[in-house]
Write a protein that holds these residues in place. Structure first.
Motif, short mmCIF file in Angstrom:
data_model
loop_
_atom_site.label_atom_id
_atom_site.label_comp_id
_atom_site.label_asym_id
_atom_site.label_seq_id
_atom_site.Cartn_x
_atom_site.Cartn_y
_atom_site.Cartn_z
N LEU A 3 0.67 -1.23 -0.02
CA LEU A 3 -0.10 0.11 0.06
C LEU A 3 0.89 1.32 -0.12
O LEU A 3 0.56 2.35 -0.52
CB LEU A 3 -0.95 0.03 1.15
N ASN A 4 2.09 1.09 0.70
CA ASN A 4 2.96 2.43 0.67
C ASN A 4 3.28 2.69 -0.88
O ASN A 4 3.38 4.07 -0.95
CB ASN A 4 4.01 2.12 1.37
N LEU A 5 3.71 1.75 -1.73
CA LEU A 5 3.65 2.16 -3.15
C LEU A 5 2.57 2.70 -3.86
O LEU A 5 2.64 3.81 -4.52
CB LEU A 5 4.42 0.94 -3.82
N THR A 6 1.36 2.12 -3.63
CA THR A 6 0.28 2.58 -4.28
C THR A 6 0.04 4.13 -3.71
O THR A 6 -0.36 4.75 -4.51
CB THR A 6 -0.85 1.74 -3.64
N ILE A 20 -12.54 5.68 -10.98
CA ILE A 20 -11.55 5.00 -10.77
C ILE A 20 -11.82 3.27 -10.62
O ILE A 20 -12.51 2.91 -10.03
CB ILE A 20 -10.70 5.02 -9.61
N LEU A 21 -11.17 2.74 -11.63
CA LEU A 21 -11.44 1.11 -11.60
C LEU A 21 -10.15 0.44 -11.18
O LEU A 21 -9.01 0.68 -11.46
CB LEU A 21 -11.48 0.74 -13.13
N ASP A 22 -10.34 -0.40 -9.90
CA ASP A 22 -9.40 -0.95 -9.44
C ASP A 22 -9.61 -2.47 -9.83
O ASP A 22 -10.22 -3.18 -9.34
CB ASP A 22 -9.45 -1.03 -7.88
N VAL A 23 -8.83 -2.79 -10.71
CA VAL A 23 -8.79 -4.22 -11.65
C VAL A 23 -7.89 -5.23 -10.68
O VAL A 23 -6.90 -4.78 -10.32
CB VAL A 23 -8.02 -4.27 -13.04
N GLY A 24 -8.63 -6.46 -10.50
CA GLY A 24 -8.16 -7.34 -9.63
C GLY A 24 -7.88 -6.80 -8.17
O GLY A 24 -6.85 -6.76 -7.51
N SER A 68 -8.79 -0.37 -2.83
CA SER A 68 -9.88 0.53 -3.09
C SER A 68 -10.56 1.35 -2.23
O SER A 68 -11.11 2.41 -2.12
CB SER A 68 -11.16 -0.46 -3.69
N ALA A 69 -10.49 0.70 -0.81
CA ALA A 69 -10.90 1.36 0.34
C ALA A 69 -9.95 2.58 0.58
O ALA A 69 -10.59 3.67 1.04
CB ALA A 69 -10.80 0.47 1.32
N TYR A 70 -8.73 2.41 0.46
CA TYR A 70 -8.05 3.71 0.56
C TYR A 70 -8.36 4.82 -0.47
O TYR A 70 -8.33 6.10 0.07
CB TYR A 70 -6.36 3.07 0.36
N TYR A 115 -9.71 9.95 -1.35
CA TYR A 115 -10.21 11.04 -2.41
C TYR A 115 -11.47 11.32 -2.45
O TYR A 115 -12.07 12.27 -3.20
CB TYR A 115 -9.64 10.49 -3.78
N GLY A 116 -12.62 10.39 -1.75
CA GLY A 116 -13.92 10.52 -1.89
C GLY A 116 -14.51 10.44 -3.43
O GLY A 116 -15.50 11.41 -3.60
#
Length: 237
Positions: free
Chosen positions: A22-25, A40-44, A51-53, A58-59
């Motif tokens: 998650l740090n890299l994300t 935003i699409l979170d694939v896989g 997705s939660a982050y 960003y709301g």
């Protein structure tokens, strides 16, 4: 259930299993112009950690897609517990269940390599808006390997191909992405060891054989530390 690497991730409910976690994300997303109107699409999406982050930070409107129903169930519980309005969608990256020009951003974290890239990357282009951005954190082959070594990696991880940087770029270009940037992610052996993750959603019954998959993963990450790299690709049209 077949004892595979991906099924292992699903049963243990590992969040942030991709290199850098998650740090890299967070760092990758912080460079983008994301606001409340972004789609935003979170694939896989896995268990929905990313997705939660995004939804919380960003709301914006987030769609979490995965082909594994165990992962989606765990993602749904995460979103519900955090009271986040993330849209959950079951589907394949190779045949995305969305209309053309739907998303501003697509995020793929160690997902595309597990698919048929010739089908998946064009799908990304199709569902992205004209000024959309693909952010792909993916496995990259740094050096050539023997046929036997290649087969061992492909068989264990269940990936369909092990691409080097130029091969990735070629696929992105063929799919219609004109601007492609790649940042190499510096890896350390322990970054591959999923046990260091503190984000788990364990299934009730896990066969002991799946613990052996974790150990094999760590073993291969050390044996092939000079072969298996990671790159962050930023692609736009």
């Amino acid at each position: 259930m077949e004892t595979t690497y991906l099924n292992c991730l699903a049963l243990f409910g590992v969040g942030g299993a991709h290199p850098g976690g998650l740090n890299l994300t967070r760092r990758v997303l912080s460079k983008e112009k994301i606001n409340g109107d972004s789609k935003i699409l979170d694939v896989g999406c896995g268990t929905g950690q990313t997705s939660a982050y995004i939804a919380k930070q960003y709301g914006c409107h987030v769609t979490a897609l995965d082909n594994n129903r165990i992962m989606l169930e765990k993602a749904g519980k995460r979103f519900q517990s955090m009271n986040l309005p993330v849209e959950i969608q079951h589907g394949s990256a190779e045949n995305l269940p969305f209309q053309n020009d739907t998303f501003d951003f697509i995020l793929s974290e160690s997902v595309t390599a597990f698919t048929d890239v010739t089908k998946t990357v064009p799908e990304y282009n199709r569902v992205l808006k004209a000024n959309g951005v693909l952010l792909a954190i993916e496995m990259v082959r740094n050096t050539d390997v023997s046929e036997n070594q290649m087969q061992e990696i492909l068989d264990f991880y269940g990936v369909k191909q092990l691409l080097d940087e130029q091969e990735w770029r070629t696929h992105f270009e063929k799919a219609g992405f004109n601007h492609i940037e790649m940042e190499e992610v510096e890896l350390h052996p322990d970054i591959h060891k999923i046990e260091v993750s503190n984000d788990y959603s364990l299934s009730t019954h896990i066969d002991p054989s799946f613990y052996e998959v974790f150990e094999k993963h760590h073993h291969l990450s050390i044996v092939y530390k000079d072969v298996l790299g990671c790159g962050v690709f930023r692609c736009s049209i």
